[in-house]
Design a protein around this motif. Structure first.
Motif, PDB file in Angstrom:
ATOM      1  N   LEU A   1       0.922 -41.754 -19.610  1.00  0.00           N
ATOM      2  CA  LEU A   1       1.033 -41.424 -18.195  1.00  0.00           C
ATOM      3  C   LEU A   1       1.181 -39.934 -17.922  1.00  0.00           C
ATOM      4  O   LEU A   1       1.069 -39.510 -16.772  1.00  0.00           O
ATOM      5  N   MET A   2       1.443 -39.154 -18.972  1.00  0.00           N
ATOM      6  CA  MET A   2       1.873 -37.765 -18.777  1.00  0.00           C
ATOM      7  C   MET A   2       1.106 -36.777 -19.639  1.00  0.00           C
ATOM      8  O   MET A   2       0.459 -37.165 -20.600  1.00  0.00           O
ATOM      9  N   THR A   3       1.262 -35.507 -19.318  1.00  0.00           N
ATOM     10  CA  THR A   3       0.814 -34.432 -20.194  1.00  0.00           C
ATOM     11  C   THR A   3       1.877 -34.287 -21.273  1.00  0.00           C
ATOM     12  O   THR A   3       3.062 -34.100 -20.963  1.00  0.00           O
ATOM     13  N   THR A   4       1.460 -34.428 -22.538  1.00  0.00           N
ATOM     14  CA  THR A   4       2.437 -34.448 -23.627  1.00  0.00           C
ATOM     15  C   THR A   4       2.068 -33.475 -24.744  1.00  0.00           C
ATOM     16  O   THR A   4       0.929 -33.025 -24.858  1.00  0.00           O
ATOM     17  N   ASN A   5       3.063 -33.216 -25.571  1.00  0.00           N
ATOM     18  CA  ASN A   5       2.900 -32.426 -26.791  1.00  0.00           C
ATOM     19  C   ASN A   5       2.432 -33.340 -27.918  1.00  0.00           C
ATOM     20  O   ASN A   5       2.457 -34.565 -27.773  1.00  0.00           O
ATOM     21  N   PRO A   6       2.023 -32.774 -29.065  1.00  0.00           N
ATOM     22  CA  PRO A   6       1.570 -33.604 -30.187  1.00  0.00           C
ATOM     23  C   PRO A   6       2.588 -34.644 -30.667  1.00  0.00           C
ATOM     24  O   PRO A   6       2.201 -35.691 -31.174  1.00  0.00           O
TER      25      PRO A   6
ATOM     26  N   ARG B   1      10.989 -43.616 -28.784  1.00  0.00           N
ATOM     27  CA  ARG B   1      10.290 -44.790 -28.235  1.00  0.00           C
ATOM     28  C   ARG B   1       9.900 -44.559 -26.779  1.00  0.00           C
ATOM     29  O   ARG B   1       8.812 -44.936 -26.352  1.00  0.00           O
ATOM     30  N   TRP B   2      10.817 -43.940 -25.999  1.00  0.00           N
ATOM     31  CA  TRP B   2      10.528 -43.664 -24.592  1.00  0.00           C
ATOM     32  C   TRP B   2       9.358 -42.705 -24.467  1.00  0.00           C
ATOM     33  O   TRP B   2       8.470 -42.904 -23.634  1.00  0.00           O
ATOM     34  N   TRP B   3       9.347 -41.658 -25.271  1.00  0.00           N
ATOM     35  CA  TRP B   3       8.228 -40.710 -25.232  1.00  0.00           C
ATOM     36  C   TRP B   3       6.902 -41.420 -25.508  1.00  0.00           C
ATOM     37  O   TRP B   3       5.914 -41.182 -24.815  1.00  0.00           O
ATOM     38  N   ALA B   4       6.872 -42.276 -26.527  1.00  0.00           N
ATOM     39  CA  ALA B   4       5.643 -43.007 -26.857  1.00  0.00           C
ATOM     40  C   ALA B   4       5.230 -43.926 -25.694  1.00  0.00           C
ATOM     41  O   ALA B   4       4.037 -44.064 -25.400  1.00  0.00           O
ATOM     42  N   TYR B   5       6.209 -44.539 -25.051  1.00  0.00           N
ATOM     43  CA  TYR B   5       5.973 -45.428 -23.913  1.00  0.00           C
ATOM     44  C   TYR B   5       5.394 -44.666 -22.719  1.00  0.00           C
ATOM     45  O   TYR B   5       4.515 -45.161 -22.010  1.00  0.00           O
TER      46      TYR B   5
ATOM     47  N   SER C   1       6.335 -35.884 -26.872  1.00  0.00           N
ATOM     48  CA  SER C   1       7.311 -35.401 -25.888  1.00  0.00           C
ATOM     49  C   SER C   1       6.557 -34.844 -24.690  1.00  0.00           C
ATOM     50  O   SER C   1       5.445 -34.317 -24.828  1.00  0.00           O
ATOM     51  N   PRO C   2       7.126 -34.960 -23.505  1.00  0.00           N
ATOM     52  CA  PRO C   2       6.431 -34.428 -22.336  1.00  0.00           C
ATOM     53  C   PRO C   2       6.378 -32.902 -22.370  1.00  0.00           C
ATOM     54  O   PRO C   2       7.342 -32.255 -22.798  1.00  0.00           O
ATOM     55  N   VAL C   3       5.256 -32.354 -21.956  1.00  0.00           N
ATOM     56  CA  VAL C   3       5.195 -30.906 -21.760  1.00  0.00           C
ATOM     57  C   VAL C   3       6.196 -30.602 -20.660  1.00  0.00           C
ATOM     58  O   VAL C   3       6.164 -31.210 -19.592  1.00  0.00           O
ATOM     59  N   SER C   4       7.103 -29.697 -20.942  1.00  0.00           N
ATOM     60  CA  SER C   4       8.187 -29.390 -20.017  1.00  0.00           C
ATOM     61  C   SER C   4       8.400 -27.890 -19.963  1.00  0.00           C
ATOM     62  O   SER C   4       8.472 -27.237 -21.007  1.00  0.00           O
TER      63      SER C   4
END
Length: 104
Positions: free
Chosen positions: A83-88, A75-79, A91-94
């Protein structure tokens, strides 16, 4: 205790909202992080680039990896995704960083 550090990326137009959402971290997210052995979690922003430097201490790599499978983490990732660069999977690109120096 294991120390971990990584780099993530926040959209430059979203700095204030990113800060606000972390200032209001959901109690169930904080509880789940602690349940998964996370301590001293900090995120720092480099404003010129939008890079986020994350530092945390964990009790084990296995417990930390399990955090990604929790409902509250998803849920946090979707939220945070807008705002961020994310994976499919949202999840945030890290990018993990290697520790090269530590002074206790």
């Amino acid at each position: 205790m294991l120390r971990k550090a990584s780099i993530m990326y926040v959209n430059k137009a979203a700095f204030d909202e990113y800060q606000r959402r972390h200032d209001e971290l959901w109690p169930d997210m904080a509880a789940e992080l602690k349940k998964h052995g996370v301590h001293h979690y900090s995120i720092f922003l480099h404003r010129p680039t939008g890079q986020l430097f994350a530092y945390l201490e964990i009790e084990s790599e296995e417990r930390w990896a399990e955090m990604a499978n929790t409902e509250v983490c998803r849920r946090w990732w979707a939220y945070m995704e807008p705002l961020m660069t994310t994976n499919p999977d949202a999840s945030p690109v890290s990018e993990d960083l290697d520790e090269v120096f530590y002074l206790e």
